[in-house]
Write a protein that holds these residues in place. Structure first.
Motif, PDB file in Angstrom:
ATOM      1  N   TYR A 254     -50.191 -29.316  26.809  1.00 14.59           N
ATOM      2  CA  TYR A 254     -48.823 -29.850  26.813  1.00 14.59           C
ATOM      3  C   TYR A 254     -48.808 -31.375  26.838  1.00 14.59           C
ATOM      4  N   ARG A 281     -42.397 -37.013  27.365  1.00 14.90           N
ATOM      5  CA  ARG A 281     -42.102 -35.863  26.523  1.00 14.90           C
ATOM      6  C   ARG A 281     -43.379 -35.067  26.282  1.00 14.90           C
ATOM      7  N   ARG A 283     -45.684 -31.825  24.623  1.00 11.34           N
ATOM      8  CA  ARG A 283     -45.806 -31.148  23.334  1.00 11.34           C
ATOM      9  C   ARG A 283     -44.959 -29.883  23.353  1.00 11.34           C
ATOM     10  N   PRO A 284     -44.074 -29.687  22.381  1.00 12.83           N
ATOM     11  CA  PRO A 284     -43.222 -28.483  22.376  1.00 12.83           C
ATOM     12  C   PRO A 284     -44.045 -27.225  22.087  1.00 12.83           C
ATOM     13  N   GLU A 285     -43.502 -26.095  22.506  1.00 11.73           N
ATOM     14  CA  GLU A 285     -44.225 -24.834  22.326  1.00 11.73           C
ATOM     15  C   GLU A 285     -44.586 -24.563  20.872  1.00 11.73           C
ATOM     16  N   TRP A 286     -43.693 -24.890  19.951  1.00 17.01           N
ATOM     17  CA  TRP A 286     -43.960 -24.574  18.539  1.00 17.01           C
ATOM     18  C   TRP A 286     -45.144 -25.373  17.998  1.00 17.01           C
ATOM     19  N   ALA A 287     -45.469 -26.496  18.658  1.00 13.19           N
ATOM     20  CA  ALA A 287     -46.560 -27.337  18.166  1.00 13.19           C
ATOM     21  C   ALA A 287     -47.884 -27.026  18.848  1.00 13.19           C
ATOM     22  N   ARG A 288     -47.855 -26.108  19.808  1.00 14.57           N
ATOM     23  CA  ARG A 288     -49.080 -25.772  20.522  1.00 14.57           C
ATOM     24  C   ARG A 288     -49.815 -24.647  19.806  1.00 14.57           C
TER      25      ARG A 288
END
Length: 290
Positions: A254, A281, A283-288
């Motif tokens: 994250y 900020r 890392r968003p879930e979709w980018a993990r």
């Protein structure tokens, strides 16, 4: 190349020639890992491996600086199998500077000091080792196959042979139950193993793995995002290697962060504290991803 998919490599080997000398993982019991569950562990025939090296040498002789030997834990190959491979690599790639591979504490300890020194002399210079945790209770639960003391001894032997290490620890591996114990013990193990490179990834529970079955049965719970960031802080607090390049920028994390330890410890801790306070900020879930 005659690759048997899926094929995995560390992120830092993105520009390397990947040589598949083994298929699968000889241990293949870690409860969190799905990488090689569809493969039967096999050491590829030496003639096939040398043919791959010759083909790559004909095409890219002057371009290859780094070689990563796959699959899961090729260090477990017999030294007599490694030696002709390393010689062939040196002959095929005149500008070769580094040969690396995945290793485990188990297969490091199975090699004699003389064998490790011989492999280093022939060019094997970097080992990627994933203790994942320094907490023995967590290591048993994830079925790593070696305790913290075995990892310390394996690291000592690698270091004495002149091999550098890149260590991987897994945030969340202890679950909520052992979160702090896992994170702090992992930092202490990183100190004792004293690698050249050090990284943390974040556990993703993969469907179909034993870890997923534990989660489904209510016997394992991954810490939430705040808990994972707190684990990262505990880890950095405890990790005191002599001179290490530290990265926590894998796609699973994250908070992408990095620096040198011990030089940048205060700055890294301050960045984690800012993330814990909601000032950074994540890392968003979709980018993990893995």
């Amino acid at each position: 190349m005659r690759y048997d998919e899926p094929l995995f490599r560390p992120p830092s080997e993105a520009d390397s020639f990947i040589l598949q000398a083994t298929l699968g993982c000889s241990w293949n019991a870690c409860t969190y890992c799905a990488m090689y569950r569809g493969k039967c562990y096999t050491v590829r025939p030496l003639d096939d491996v040398r043919a791959d090296i010759a083909e790559a040498g004909d095409r890219f002789a002057d371009d290859v600086r780094h070689v990563f030997v796959a699959d899961g834990d090729p260090l477990g190959m017999a030294t007599e199998h490694w030696e002709p491979i390393l010689r062939a690599l040196a002959a095929a790639f005149p500008r070769l500077r580094r040969v690396s591979t995945y290793a485990t504490a188990r297969n490091l300890l199975e090699k004699t000091p003389e064998e490790l020194r011989r492999l280093r002399e022939l060019g094997l210079s970097l080992l990627y080792i994933g203790p994942e945790s320094g907490d023995d209770a967590t290591l048993r639960r994830i079925a790593k196959g070696a305790d913290a003391a075995a990892h310390v001894e394996a690291a000592r032997r690698a270091r004495e042979a002149g091999m550098e290490q890149s260590l991987i620890f897994l945030l969340g591996a202890g679950g909520r139950e052992r979160s702090e114990a896992h994170a702090r013990a992992s930092g202490r193990l990183a100190t004792a193993m004293d690698p050249r490179f050090l990284s943390t990834l974040t556990l993703t529970v993969i469907p179909g793995t034993p870890m997923a079955k534990l989660e489904d049965g209510g016997r394992f719970e991954l810490p939430d995002v705040h808990g994972l960031l707190q684990e990262l802080r505990w880890f950095v607090e405890e990790a005191r290697p002599s001179a290490t390049i530290f990265r926590s920028n894998h796609a699973s994390n994250y908070l992408p962060i990095g620096g040198r330890l011990p030089r940048d410890r205060d700055a890294i801790l301050a960045a984690i504290d800012a993330a814990l306070a909601g000032q950074v900020r994540l890392r968003p879930e979709w980018a993990r991803g893995l």
